[in-house]
Motif scaffolding. Structure first.
Motif, PDB file in Angstrom:
ATOM      1  N   VAL A  81       9.629  -4.159  -1.140  1.00 14.57           N
ATOM      2  CA  VAL A  81       9.454  -5.405  -1.888  1.00 14.57           C
ATOM      3  C   VAL A  81      10.259  -5.320  -3.190  1.00 14.57           C
ATOM      4  N   VAL A  82      10.462  -6.478  -3.814  1.00 15.15           N
ATOM      5  CA  VAL A  82      11.351  -6.548  -4.979  1.00 15.15           C
ATOM      6  C   VAL A  82      10.657  -7.236  -6.163  1.00 15.15           C
ATOM      7  N   PHE A  83      10.915  -6.685  -7.353  1.00 14.28           N
ATOM      8  CA  PHE A  83      10.432  -7.262  -8.606  1.00 14.28           C
ATOM      9  C   PHE A  83      11.631  -7.568  -9.499  1.00 14.28           C
ATOM     10  N   LYS A  84      11.571  -8.723 -10.166  1.00 14.92           N
ATOM     11  CA  LYS A  84      12.587  -9.061 -11.161  1.00 14.92           C
ATOM     12  C   LYS A  84      12.228  -8.379 -12.470  1.00 14.92           C
ATOM     13  N   ARG A  85      13.222  -7.895 -13.171  1.00 14.84           N
ATOM     14  CA  ARG A  85      12.995  -7.166 -14.426  1.00 14.84           C
ATOM     15  C   ARG A  85      13.603  -7.923 -15.603  1.00 14.84           C
ATOM     16  N   ASP A  86      12.815  -8.116 -16.648  1.00  8.46           N
ATOM     17  CA  ASP A  86      13.312  -8.668 -17.900  1.00  8.46           C
ATOM     18  C   ASP A  86      14.040  -7.535 -18.631  1.00  8.46           C
ATOM     19  N   VAL A  87      15.346  -7.626 -18.730  1.00 10.91           N
ATOM     20  CA  VAL A  87      16.128  -6.505 -19.262  1.00 10.91           C
ATOM     21  C   VAL A  87      15.886  -6.273 -20.746  1.00 10.91           C
ATOM     22  N   GLN A  88      15.383  -7.282 -21.464  1.00  8.39           N
ATOM     23  CA  GLN A  88      15.100  -7.111 -22.885  1.00  8.39           C
ATOM     24  C   GLN A  88      13.680  -6.618 -23.132  1.00  8.39           C
ATOM     25  N   ASP A 113       0.833  -1.192   0.000  1.00 12.18           N
ATOM     26  CA  ASP A 113       0.000   0.000   0.000  1.00 12.18           C
ATOM     27  C   ASP A 113       0.871   1.247   0.000  1.00 12.18           C
ATOM     28  N   HIS A 114       0.616   2.140  -0.961  1.00  7.47           N
ATOM     29  CA  HIS A 114       1.267   3.440  -1.058  1.00  7.47           C
ATOM     30  C   HIS A 114       2.725   3.318  -1.522  1.00  7.47           C
ATOM     31  N   PRO A 115       2.936   2.953  -2.796  1.00 13.15           N
ATOM     32  CA  PRO A 115       4.294   2.853  -3.345  1.00 13.15           C
ATOM     33  C   PRO A 115       4.918   4.231  -3.523  1.00 13.15           C
ATOM     34  N   ARG A 116       5.553   4.719  -2.477  1.00 16.37           N
ATOM     35  CA  ARG A 116       6.081   6.078  -2.454  1.00 16.37           C
ATOM     36  C   ARG A 116       7.286   6.240  -3.384  1.00 16.37           C
ATOM     37  N   ASP A 117       8.154   5.234  -3.392  1.00 13.29           N
ATOM     38  CA  ASP A 117       9.334   5.330  -4.261  1.00 13.29           C
ATOM     39  C   ASP A 117       9.598   3.970  -4.887  1.00 13.29           C
ATOM     40  N   ILE A 118      10.207   4.002  -6.062  1.00 13.95           N
ATOM     41  CA  ILE A 118      10.692   2.800  -6.727  1.00 13.95           C
ATOM     42  C   ILE A 118      12.104   3.101  -7.200  1.00 13.95           C
ATOM     43  N   ALA A 119      12.939   2.060  -7.279  1.00 15.42           N
ATOM     44  CA  ALA A 119      14.321   2.291  -7.701  1.00 15.42           C
ATOM     45  C   ALA A 119      14.883   1.034  -8.349  1.00 15.42           C
ATOM     46  N   LEU A 120      15.567   1.220  -9.477  1.00 19.77           N
ATOM     47  CA  LEU A 120      16.249   0.131 -10.158  1.00 19.77           C
ATOM     48  C   LEU A 120      17.643  -0.025  -9.580  1.00 19.77           C
ATOM     49  N   GLU A 121      18.022  -1.266  -9.264  1.00 17.95           N
ATOM     50  CA  GLU A 121      19.390  -1.491  -8.754  1.00 17.95           C
ATOM     51  C   GLU A 121      20.392  -1.235  -9.882  1.00 17.95           C
ATOM     52  N   PRO A 122      21.676  -1.053  -9.548  1.00 18.36           N
ATOM     53  CA  PRO A 122      22.665  -0.564 -10.520  1.00 18.36           C
ATOM     54  C   PRO A 122      22.759  -1.304 -11.847  1.00 18.36           C
ATOM     55  N   LYS A 123      22.385  -2.599 -11.899  1.00 18.12           N
ATOM     56  CA  LYS A 123      22.465  -3.341 -13.155  1.00 18.12           C
ATOM     57  C   LYS A 123      21.100  -3.529 -13.811  1.00 18.12           C
ATOM     58  N   ASP A 124      20.087  -2.844 -13.282  1.00 17.49           N
ATOM     59  CA  ASP A 124      18.745  -2.822 -13.901  1.00 17.49           C
ATOM     60  C   ASP A 124      18.038  -4.167 -13.934  1.00 17.49           C
ATOM     61  N   ARG A 125      18.450  -5.115 -13.107  1.00 15.62           N
ATOM     62  CA  ARG A 125      17.812  -6.434 -13.121  1.00 15.62           C
ATOM     63  C   ARG A 125      16.652  -6.514 -12.144  1.00 15.62           C
ATOM     64  N   LEU A 126      16.633  -5.626 -11.163  1.00 13.35           N
ATOM     65  CA  LEU A 126      15.641  -5.668 -10.097  1.00 13.35           C
ATOM     66  C   LEU A 126      15.065  -4.286  -9.859  1.00 13.35           C
ATOM     67  N   LEU A 127      13.781  -4.243  -9.541  1.00 16.01           N
ATOM     68  CA  LEU A 127      13.122  -3.001  -9.155  1.00 16.01           C
ATOM     69  C   LEU A 127      12.673  -3.136  -7.699  1.00 16.01           C
TER      70      LEU A 127
END
Length: 310
Positions: A280-287, A255-269
């Motif tokens: 919490v963490v989300f996996k990112r498909d880099v392609q 509840d209330h996603p105040r900020d989001i940030a990509l880790e330095p290699k862009d694999r995780l949000l």
């Protein structure tokens, strides 16, 4: 084992103790630890650059501080705490939502020194400082405008007017330095500005029956995808820049996603869900740019902002 190390800024309520640090194992997609890094009141937004961690705070007075080589420097600046901090190699920049000011402070070996305070408008809702090569940009949520200043002289350059009631909140510049993307809090729109800082296009993110509040906006390092959070509806949006369309809408797992940030290699949000006191963490498909929720979270009271060590 590959470890991502980051810091979390928090509001001063609901049991928060200040600035937290965490370790995340990329191979197992699990948090290894979370601890209080520095006890301070209302260090809600953070900036980390070349080992210097910058934060606002509130003791008897509001102020700006930074930590470097285990030394802490603090400088009181008034009654109202800045809502946003940024930095380059020499200066700290602050936006003050209530006072309606842009602050510029010099980082020195002996502490923080005021260079200039620019009064934009009292209660102007100044919500971010975007530091570019030649300009400093300040989205003013309550004024429906973006103020532009010369980075060297700090003189006013121009104003970009947004639609009445839109509430521009945060923006990010494309790597080509010709396109600026801004998310609005009140109308939940994504705006595209050109290199003259004029609005050339916009997209509404919510459905007609939905009501929300736009929050954070981030971009993949390759300049292909935008990531945005909208509170109230508690969703994350993935926007394909080349094809100019939203390609995914996904629940923020809180509840209330105040900020989001990509880790330095862009694999995780990483997502700071303030009202559910967690990151919490989300996996990112880099392609493809698409997000996938992971079973990974930590409890942090009043989590607001996230930064990473390079």
């Amino acid at each position: 084992m590959e470890i991502v190390k980051g810091y979390i800024g928090t509001y001063d309520s609901n049991g928060s103790k200040g600035i937290y640090k965490f370790l995340f194992d990329v191979s197992s997609n699990k948090f290894l630890s979370t601890d209080v890094a520095y006890e301070i009141h209302d260090a809600k937004y953070l900036s980390l650059n070349k080992g210097i961690l910058v934060f606002p705070y509130k003791n008897q007075e509001a102020g700006i501080g930074f930590i470097y080589n285990n030394k802490t420097f603090m400088h009181a600046v008034g009654e109202s705490v800045a809502c946003y901090v940024a930095q380059d190699d020499t200066y700290i920049y602050t936006a003050n939502y209530h006072d309606g000011t842009l602050g510029i402070f010099e980082k020195r070996n002996d502490g923080v020194h005021v260079k200039q305070m620019i009064d934009i408008q009292k209660k102007g809702g100044c919500h971010q400082v975007i530091v570019l090569e030649h300009h400093i940009l300040v989205p003013c949520l309550l004024l429906d405008k973006l103020e532009v200043y010369d980075k060297q002289s700090l003189q006013y350059v121009k104003t970009c007017a947004f639609p009445t009631g839109s509430g521009p909140r945060h923006g990010i510049m494309h790597p080509d330095k010709k396109r600026l993307f801004v998310i609005s809090e009140l109308s939940c729109e994504l705006f595209l500005l050109n290199e003259q800082y004029d609005i050339v296009k916009s997209w509404r993110l919510l459905e007609e029956t939905e009501k929300g509040a736009g929050a954070a906006i981030r971009m993949s390092q390759d300049g292909r995808f935008l990531y945005m959070s909208i509170r109230d509806v508690n969703k994350l949006y993935v926007f394909d820049i080349e094809n100019e369309k939203v390609i995914q809408v996904i629940d923020c797992k809180g509840d209330h996603p105040r900020d989001i940030a990509l880790e330095p290699k862009d694999r995780l949000l990483f997502v700071a869900n303030r009202f559910t006191n967690e990151v919490v963490v989300f996996k990112r498909d880099v392609q493809q740019g698409i997000l996938q929720a992971l079973d990974a979270s930590i409890t942090v009271a009043e989590a607001v902002s996230i930064v990473f060590e390079e």
